[in-house]
Enzyme design. Sequence first.
Site, PDB file in Angstrom:
ATOM      1  CB  SER A   1      -9.559   6.435   3.033  1.00 39.11           C
ATOM      2  OG  SER A   1     -10.269   7.285   1.872  1.00 39.11           O
TER       3      SER A   1
ATOM      4  CD  GLU B   1      -7.761   2.671   2.979  1.00 40.55           C
ATOM      5  OE1 GLU B   1      -7.368   3.591   2.417  1.00 40.55           O
ATOM      6  OE2 GLU B   1      -8.847   1.899   2.594  1.00 40.55           O
TER       7      GLU B   1
END
Length: 325
Positions: free
Chosen positions: A247, A318
Amino acid sequence: MATTVATHTIDELVVRLGPALGGRIRRAEPLAQYTTFRIGGPADAFVDVTTADELADAVLAARALQVPYFVLGLGANILVGDKGYRGLVIHNVARRHRFLPDAAKTTCELWTESGAVMQDLILEAVERGWSGLEHYIGIPSTVGGAVWQNLHFLSPAPERERTMFIAEVFERCDILSEENERKTVDADYVQFGYDDTVFHHRRDIVLTATFRLERGDPDRMNRILHENLSWRGARHPWLQVHPSAGSIFKKIEGVGAGRLIDQAGLKGFRHGGAQISPMHANIIVNRAGTATATDVRELIAIAQRAVEEKFGQRLETEIGMIGEF
């Protein structure tokens, strides 16, 4: 133009680390092969460490000589710049581990060095009948990375009712603190949060970790393994076919970034050799192994602009950005 660590400084590293470890230092080592993205330029200096003591020694040497360093595990959740890393990359392959059952053999402590691969530990634990780690199958991570990130996955099917965290089986870990002290710390020190621990905010290094497992039902544990692998395989691109870092963006107020990117019309969008995955819009893949870090960074910016224009929300990355771009 990239500025490299001076040759004489690397020579000093070799001397400080001694014949065994210093002799393993490689110069201008390409980093793409060590990351799940298969992207990244060369490190000025690179060394494999095979024990927790070697890991501590390498970090202490880099700190003493004021050489920038980065501890590399499986290379997931990071993007390494095309110009590489100016300093020492410490490749942590310290993988010794021991299963230590209690007298009644109902619980077990798993002691492991931080370079051990979670998938290997999970499969061995299940084979031995110890439960607690099987939920995290299929997530590329070392033990150090799992503790650093508070590794997590959904609870077992069919309910999938909550998120399960590695913190739930964590007992303690041995660290080299940013003050160069080796010590054992517990969960209170680690301050586990969602995708967060104290290690995001201090330059402590996890050397070993201890997890507490319980005697489990083999059929149930194997069912969880297969169901979780199937769930991930149906929703995430396979790393072996389409390399990625996992992600890319954080959730926004509980809403997955992939949903926002999809609704902005970018699912499957390509830029250079990088593509927003047609399977999961919060994952960027390295199509055919041709993507550069620049391609990925530019595609990240495209997604951020599109989501901000459509929803007024700013996506935050992230993944770690490592080295020079």
